[in-house]
Design a protein around this motif. Structure first.
Motif, short mmCIF file in Angstrom:
data_model
loop_
_atom_site.label_atom_id
_atom_site.label_comp_id
_atom_site.label_asym_id
_atom_site.label_seq_id
_atom_site.Cartn_x
_atom_site.Cartn_y
_atom_site.Cartn_z
N ALA A 35 -23.94 -16.39 -27.00
CA ALA A 35 -23.05 -16.24 -28.15
C ALA A 35 -23.45 -17.29 -29.17
CB ALA A 35 -21.59 -16.42 -27.75
N GLY A 36 -23.60 -16.87 -30.43
CA GLY A 36 -24.01 -17.82 -31.45
C GLY A 36 -24.89 -17.17 -32.48
N ILE A 181 -26.64 -21.87 -29.84
CA ILE A 181 -26.14 -20.95 -28.82
C ILE A 181 -25.15 -21.62 -27.86
CG2 ILE A 181 -26.82 -19.54 -26.81
CD1 ILE A 181 -27.66 -18.30 -29.47
N VAL A 182 -24.11 -20.85 -27.47
CA VAL A 182 -23.31 -21.13 -26.29
C VAL A 182 -23.71 -20.09 -25.25
CG1 VAL A 182 -21.00 -21.20 -25.27
CG2 VAL A 182 -21.39 -22.12 -27.57
N GLU A 183 -24.06 -20.51 -24.05
CA GLU A 183 -24.64 -19.61 -23.06
C GLU A 183 -23.81 -19.55 -21.78
OE1 GLU A 183 -28.81 -19.06 -20.52
OE2 GLU A 183 -28.66 -20.57 -22.08
N ARG A 184 -23.67 -18.34 -21.26
CA ARG A 184 -23.09 -18.12 -19.93
C ARG A 184 -24.25 -17.93 -18.95
NH1 ARG A 184 -20.03 -12.70 -17.58
NH2 ARG A 184 -19.00 -13.69 -15.80
N PRO A 185 -24.51 -18.91 -18.09
CA PRO A 185 -25.67 -18.81 -17.20
C PRO A 185 -25.50 -17.74 -16.13
CG PRO A 185 -24.93 -21.09 -17.43
CD PRO A 185 -23.85 -20.20 -17.98
N HIS A 186 -26.63 -17.29 -15.58
CA HIS A 186 -26.58 -16.47 -14.38
C HIS A 186 -27.11 -17.30 -13.21
CE1 HIS A 186 -30.90 -15.28 -15.29
NE2 HIS A 186 -30.97 -15.57 -14.02
N ARG A 187 -26.74 -16.86 -12.03
CA ARG A 187 -27.16 -17.60 -10.84
C ARG A 187 -28.63 -17.33 -10.57
NH1 ARG A 187 -22.53 -17.84 -6.43
NH2 ARG A 187 -23.19 -20.01 -6.52
N SER A 207 -12.86 -23.64 -28.28
CA SER A 207 -13.87 -23.34 -29.29
C SER A 207 -14.87 -24.48 -29.34
CB SER A 207 -13.23 -23.15 -30.67
OG SER A 207 -12.67 -24.36 -31.15
N ILE A 208 -16.09 -24.14 -29.65
CA ILE A 208 -17.16 -25.12 -29.80
C ILE A 208 -17.82 -24.90 -31.16
CG2 ILE A 208 -19.43 -25.85 -28.98
CD1 ILE A 208 -18.53 -25.26 -26.17
N THR A 209 -17.93 -25.96 -31.93
CA THR A 209 -18.57 -25.89 -33.24
C THR A 209 -19.86 -26.69 -33.22
OG1 THR A 209 -16.49 -25.59 -34.45
CG2 THR A 209 -18.37 -26.44 -35.70
N ILE A 210 -20.95 -26.02 -33.54
CA ILE A 210 -22.25 -26.68 -33.69
C ILE A 210 -22.50 -26.84 -35.18
CG2 ILE A 210 -24.70 -26.62 -33.15
CD1 ILE A 210 -24.07 -24.58 -30.95
N PRO A 245 -22.81 -16.12 -40.68
CA PRO A 245 -24.15 -16.69 -40.53
C PRO A 245 -24.52 -17.64 -41.67
CG PRO A 245 -24.18 -14.35 -40.08
CD PRO A 245 -22.82 -14.65 -40.62
N SER A 246 -23.92 -17.44 -42.85
CA SER A 246 -24.24 -18.29 -43.99
C SER A 246 -23.53 -19.64 -43.95
CB SER A 246 -23.87 -17.57 -45.29
OG SER A 246 -22.49 -17.21 -45.29
N ASP A 247 -22.56 -19.79 -43.05
CA ASP A 247 -21.82 -21.05 -42.95
C ASP A 247 -22.72 -22.16 -42.39
OD1 ASP A 247 -19.61 -19.71 -43.85
OD2 ASP A 247 -18.68 -19.50 -41.87
N SER A 248 -22.37 -23.40 -42.72
CA SER A 248 -23.15 -24.54 -42.23
C SER A 248 -22.83 -24.89 -40.78
CB SER A 248 -22.90 -25.77 -43.11
OG SER A 248 -21.52 -26.11 -43.11
N ASP A 249 -21.75 -24.31 -40.25
CA ASP A 249 -21.37 -24.50 -38.86
C ASP A 249 -21.48 -23.18 -38.10
OD1 ASP A 249 -20.77 -27.12 -39.43
OD2 ASP A 249 -18.61 -26.77 -39.61
N VAL A 250 -21.72 -23.28 -36.80
CA VAL A 250 -21.65 -22.13 -35.90
C VAL A 250 -20.52 -22.42 -34.91
CG1 VAL A 250 -22.84 -20.74 -34.16
CG2 VAL A 250 -24.12 -21.68 -36.10
N THR A 251 -19.41 -21.68 -35.03
CA THR A 251 -18.28 -21.86 -34.13
C THR A 251 -18.18 -20.66 -33.20
OG1 THR A 251 -17.03 -23.20 -35.69
CG2 THR A 251 -15.77 -22.12 -33.95
N VAL A 252 -18.11 -20.94 -31.89
CA VAL A 252 -17.98 -19.89 -30.88
C VAL A 252 -16.62 -20.06 -30.21
CG1 VAL A 252 -18.88 -18.97 -28.70
CG2 VAL A 252 -20.46 -19.71 -30.50
N ILE A 253 -15.87 -18.96 -30.13
CA ILE A 253 -14.53 -18.95 -29.55
C ILE A 253 -14.56 -18.33 -28.16
CG2 ILE A 253 -12.15 -18.14 -29.83
CD1 ILE A 253 -12.91 -20.08 -31.95
#
Length: 279
Positions: A35-36, A181-187, A207-210, A245-253
């Motif tokens: 996500a991102g 990116i915020v990532e959901r790993p797999h095993r 939420s995480i903001t990069i 996408p044009s924003d200076s931040d990437v926030t994932v909820i």
């Protein structure tokens, strides 16, 4: 110590991302792991971003073998197929991994690169949830004229030493994309769970903001994490971008933890186990 959790998408997932179509409506593209934001362009020579690992609510699970986890990272490359064999260009990334153990969240600083030989990476020590992480990756020539990927990573303003990474057959060609990116790993297979659809739940990170640096010119693509990769269009959304996408931040909820996929143990020979550890 080798980083295992962060080696989450591995080469097979990179190939699927490389061939995934962009959304004609501008909506985030469903994906089981990412996500991102990605910006694909002809000159992706550097990427940067800063964030905090985030406070996490670790879920109580029915399966004690599961370890809810997620990663936050910035990266260069991995989006473009570069030869007839289907190998992708390298993916070089730096970030944090959060793992829930016995209901407690642990954060680690990590870096990783994935090339034609597999995935490689190391942990760089623990961080707390409020730590300010800053990461920059550049594709540059060293003092001897050799092309390398150079890391500039800080934790609460203090520099973290990371050796530069040299990729085999690197002739200075810029990577074709940069990611936040915020990532959901797999095993991973080294654990003895062979299915790429075998994923642990995604803990509630709120939420995480990069805060990202310059994106440069190129074509943007947003990703959202869905629970079922076989039916992504109808699958529940677990995490999605909340910024343009044009924003200076990437926030994932965070939206949902996802199901506890049943991960069948597979028999692994010594040779295949060693191969899995290399990835």
């Amino acid at each position: 110590m080798k980083c295992r959790i962060f080696l989450a998408s591995a080469t097979a997932a990179l190939l699927s991302l490389a061939s995934a179509p962009a959304s004609a409506t501008g909506e985030p593209v469903p994906n089981p792991g990412w996500a991102g934001l990605e910006i694909a362009g002809p000159q992706a020579q550097s990427v940067e971003g800063s964030w905090r690992p985030s406070k996490v609510e670790c879920p109580v699970l029915h399966n004690p073998d599961h370890q809810p986890s997620f990663a936050v990272w910035v990266g260069l490359g991995g989006a473009e197929r570069v030869n007839k064999a289907g190998d992708t260009e390298p993916l070089i990334k730096a970030g944090t991994v959060t793992v829930c153990l016995a209901g407690i969240a642990f954060h680690q600083l990590v870096y990783e690169w994935i090339d034609r030989t597999g995935a490689h990476g190391e942990t760089l020590g623990g961080v707390d949830a409020n730590a300010r992480i800053s990461a920059r990756i550049e594709h540059v020539k060293d003092a001897k004229g050799k092309w390398t990927y150079r890391f500039d990573v800080t934790k609460n303003g203090e520099s973290v030493e990371i050796p530069p990474v040299a990729i085999s057959r690197d002739k200075g060609r810029a990577t074709s994309s940069k990611e936040w990116i915020v990532e959901r790993p797999h095993r991973a297979e080294w654990l003895g769970y062979g299915s790429p659809n075998c994923r642990d739940v995604l803990p509630d990170f709120g939420s995480i903001t990069i805060h990202r640096g310059p994106g440069g010119t190129g074509t943007w693509k947003q990703w959202k994490i869905t629970d079922d990769s076989s039916e992504p269009s109808s699958s529940p959304v677990l995490a999605a971008p909340a910024t343009k996408p044009s924003d200076s931040d990437v926030t994932v909820i965070h939206k949902a933890k996802g199901s506890e996929h049943i991960c069948s143990k597979v028999s692994i020979s010594k040779s295949s186990s060693a191969a899995g550890q290399a990835r």
